[in-house]
Design an enzyme around this catalytic site. Structure first.
Site, PDB file in Angstrom:
ATOM      1  CG  ASN A  93     -12.984  95.734 -45.928  1.00  0.00           C
ATOM      2  OD1 ASN A  93     -12.768  94.566 -46.230  1.00  0.00           O
ATOM      3  ND2 ASN A  93     -13.184  96.115 -44.673  1.00  0.00           N
ATOM      4  CG  HIS A 139      -8.526  93.202 -43.846  1.00  0.00           C
ATOM      5  ND1 HIS A 139      -9.216  92.825 -44.983  1.00  0.00           N
ATOM      6  CD2 HIS A 139      -9.423  93.856 -43.064  1.00  0.00           C
ATOM      7  CE1 HIS A 139     -10.474  93.234 -44.875  1.00  0.00           C
ATOM      8  NE2 HIS A 139     -10.616  93.874 -43.732  1.00  0.00           N
ATOM      9  CB  CYS A 160     -12.338  91.426 -42.437  1.00  0.00           C
ATOM     10  SG  CYS A 160     -13.717  92.407 -43.029  1.00  0.00           S
TER      11      CYS A 160
HETATM   12  N1  COA Z   1     -19.308 110.715 -46.460  1.00  0.00           N
HETATM   13  C1  COA Z   1     -19.352 111.893 -45.822  1.00  0.00           C
HETATM   14  N2  COA Z   1     -19.474 112.004 -44.483  1.00  0.00           N
HETATM   15  C2  COA Z   1     -19.572 110.862 -43.779  1.00  0.00           C
HETATM   16  C3  COA Z   1     -19.534 109.598 -44.390  1.00  0.00           C
HETATM   17  C4  COA Z   1     -19.410 109.546 -45.782  1.00  0.00           C
HETATM   18  N3  COA Z   1     -19.348 108.401 -46.466  1.00  0.00           N
HETATM   19  N4  COA Z   1     -19.640 108.656 -43.423  1.00  0.00           N
HETATM   20  C5  COA Z   1     -19.735 109.311 -42.251  1.00  0.00           C
HETATM   21  N5  COA Z   1     -19.690 110.638 -42.465  1.00  0.00           N
HETATM   22  C6  COA Z   1     -19.755 111.719 -41.488  1.00  0.00           C
HETATM   23  C7  COA Z   1     -20.449 111.319 -40.215  1.00  0.00           C
HETATM   24  O1  COA Z   1     -21.852 111.429 -40.359  1.00  0.00           O
HETATM   25  C8  COA Z   1     -19.879 112.288 -39.244  1.00  0.00           C
HETATM   26  O2  COA Z   1     -20.557 113.522 -39.386  1.00  0.00           O
HETATM   27  P1  COA Z   1     -20.876 114.443 -38.109  1.00  0.00           P
HETATM   28  O3  COA Z   1     -19.526 114.800 -37.534  1.00  0.00           O
HETATM   29  O4  COA Z   1     -21.608 115.576 -38.715  1.00  0.00           O
HETATM   30  O5  COA Z   1     -21.681 113.576 -37.195  1.00  0.00           O
HETATM   31  C9  COA Z   1     -18.458 112.506 -39.717  1.00  0.00           C
HETATM   32  O6  COA Z   1     -18.436 112.068 -41.090  1.00  0.00           O
HETATM   33  C10 COA Z   1     -17.444 111.712 -38.924  1.00  0.00           C
HETATM   34  O7  COA Z   1     -17.903 110.379 -38.801  1.00  0.00           O
HETATM   35  P2  COA Z   1     -17.058 109.259 -38.119  1.00  0.00           P
HETATM   36  O8  COA Z   1     -17.747 107.943 -38.275  1.00  0.00           O
HETATM   37  O9  COA Z   1     -16.682 109.678 -36.745  1.00  0.00           O
HETATM   38  O10 COA Z   1     -15.755 109.316 -39.082  1.00  0.00           O
HETATM   39  P3  COA Z   1     -14.370 108.614 -38.937  1.00  0.00           P
HETATM   40  O11 COA Z   1     -13.297 109.620 -39.048  1.00  0.00           O
HETATM   41  O12 COA Z   1     -14.329 107.666 -37.785  1.00  0.00           O
HETATM   42  O13 COA Z   1     -14.310 107.768 -40.288  1.00  0.00           O
HETATM   43  C11 COA Z   1     -14.616 105.486 -40.985  1.00  0.00           C
HETATM   44  C12 COA Z   1     -15.291 106.773 -40.522  1.00  0.00           C
HETATM   45  C13 COA Z   1     -15.687 104.445 -41.177  1.00  0.00           C
HETATM   46  C14 COA Z   1     -13.909 105.765 -42.303  1.00  0.00           C
HETATM   47  C15 COA Z   1     -13.582 105.050 -39.919  1.00  0.00           C
HETATM   48  O14 COA Z   1     -14.169 105.070 -38.648  1.00  0.00           O
HETATM   49  C16 COA Z   1     -13.055 103.682 -40.186  1.00  0.00           C
HETATM   50  O15 COA Z   1     -12.417 103.415 -41.192  1.00  0.00           O
HETATM   51  N6  COA Z   1     -13.263 102.768 -39.240  1.00  0.00           N
HETATM   52  C17 COA Z   1     -12.821 101.402 -39.384  1.00  0.00           C
HETATM   53  C18 COA Z   1     -13.799 100.693 -40.248  1.00  0.00           C
HETATM   54  C19 COA Z   1     -13.280  99.414 -40.747  1.00  0.00           C
HETATM   55  O16 COA Z   1     -12.144  99.305 -41.122  1.00  0.00           O
HETATM   56  N7  COA Z   1     -14.167  98.420 -40.777  1.00  0.00           N
HETATM   57  C20 COA Z   1     -13.897  97.155 -41.323  1.00  0.00           C
HETATM   58  C21 COA Z   1     -13.042  96.373 -40.410  1.00  0.00           C
HETATM   59  S1  COA Z   1     -12.828  94.835 -41.123  1.00  0.00           S
END
Ligand code: COA
Length: 323
Positions: free
Chosen positions: A280, A250, A113
């Site tokens: 993204n 980004h 990215c």
């Molecule tokens: N829809 C519904 N629920 C979802 C889901 C989706 N698409 N993806 C994950 N979940 C659930 C998980 O299973 C988890 O459930 P549980 O509590 O029962 O185990 C819950 O949501 C929380 O998951 P978690 O991964 O801890 O959520 P989060 O608040 O961290 O959000 C992201 C997840 C991916 C949105 C967040 O971590 C994020 O944006 N991270 C950065 C990613 C990024 O920018 N990557 C690219 C960098 S270039």
């Protein structure tokens, strides 16, 4: 002092729109969850025949037209991508050929990215060293082809697209009033490779593999890494954060980009946000956002633009330019 002027920008998006509602028919998710956690409402997905090369070439043509520069003037093509058409040759050489360019250099940059920020920094360095007078810097990706469409934690986040800028060498006085790239910083820390990676490759599995991510871990590092490299870049230029006209980040997650802007005291109305429409798009996201805000008249010639990105590796970086 020799400066790299950003003369034009262009972009290309696949025709097909995939909404959060569409994704909820593939994996167990909802529009509310995706919007609340990320800010993404829809993304574009490449159809058969649409590739990183075809999208990148279309974005490059649009950028050349916007800059009123003929492809024959280009002596450097850099493509930032992690989803090349082929393992080799570099997609840059293929786009170079699509544009009828037969001179200069062409190569790909792989910093996930952060790729566009890395590529822009590389082009600027080559240009200031006198190795290029006119460059195309392209970010192009088809991440939909490396997503695991059974993994709701990742497949809802990414989209496909391409963006490009045209750089030309110019002369400046060596002050912050100059047009062109004023400062940039790129960084990497490979200890975090397993937080965001693809589980395949030519030398290991012989397959393309799928994207894997520990979202929370990436989130944790993002705001700290991005804000520190932004601070370093602004400081290197001698400017202050309050002097930045536009913040073009980004487009990974709305909470990350608002968090970094807040940390630097950049007000919300200066942030360019396209992730609601594009998701993204990895190395394409910064030039896609730049294109949107330049073409709709928000970004005006002479204004200061701060671009930043963070991605797999981890890699991260920032570029400050006066358009
Ligand atoms: N829809 C519904 N629920 C979802 C889901 C989706 N698409 N993806 C994950 N979940 C659930 C998980 O299973 C988890 O459930 P549980 O509590 O029962 O185990 C819950 O949501 C929380 O998951 P978690 O991964 O801890 O959520 P989060 O608040 O961290 O959000 C992201 C997840 C991916 C949105 C967040 O971590 C994020 O944006 N991270 C950065 C990613 C990024 O920018 N990557 C690219 C960098 S270039």
């Amino acid at each position: 002092m020799r400066r790299s002027l950003i003369l034009g920008v262009g972009s290309a998006l696949p025709e097909r729109v995939m909404t959060n509602e569409d994704i909820s028919k593939i994996v167990d998710t909802t529009d509310d969850w995706i919007v609340e956690r990320t800010g993404i409402r829809q993304r574009r997905i490449a159809c058969e025949g649409e590739t990183t090369r075809s999208l990148g070439a279309a974005a490059a043509r649009a950028a050349l037209a916007h800059a009123s520069v003929d492809a024959a003037e280009v002596d450097l093509v850099i493509v930032a991508t992690s989803t090349p058409d082929r393992t080799f040759p570099a997609t840059a050489t293929q786009i170079q050929s699509d544009l009828g360019i037969t001179r200069g250099a062409a190569f790909d940059v792989q910093a996930v990215c952060s790729g566009f920020v890395y590529a822009l920094t590389t082009a600027d360095a080559l240009m200031r060293a006198g190795q290029s007078n006119c460059a195309l810097v392209i970010g192009s990706e088809t991440f939909s082809r490396i997503l695991d469409w059974n993994d709701r934690g990742t497949c809802v986040l990414f989209g496909d697209g391409a963006g490009a800028v045209v750089l030309k060498a110019g002369e400046g006085k060596g002050t912050v009033a100059d047009r062109g790239i004023l400062a940039s910083r790129i960084r990497a820390d490979g200890r975090y490779a397993d937080k965001l990676y693809v589980d395949g490759g030519p030398s290991t599995t012989g397959t393309v593999g799928h994207l894997r991510m520990e979202g929370r871990e990436v989130f944790k590092h993002a705001v700290t890494n991005i804000s520190s490299v932004m601070e370093e870049t602004i400081e290197a230029s001698g400017l202050k954060p309050s002097e930045i006209d536009w913040f073009v980040p980004h487009q990974a997650n709305r909470r990350i980009l608002e968090g970094t802007a807040k940390k630097l005291g950049i007000s919300e109305d200066k942030i360019v946000i396209t992730l609601d429409r594009h998701g993204n798009t990895s190395a394409a996201s910064v030039p896609l956002a730049l294109d949107a805000a330049w073409k709709d008249g928000r970004i005006k010639p002479g204004q200061l633009v701060l671009m930043e990105a963070m991605g797999g590796g981890f890699t991260w970086g920032a570029v400050l330019a006066r358009l």
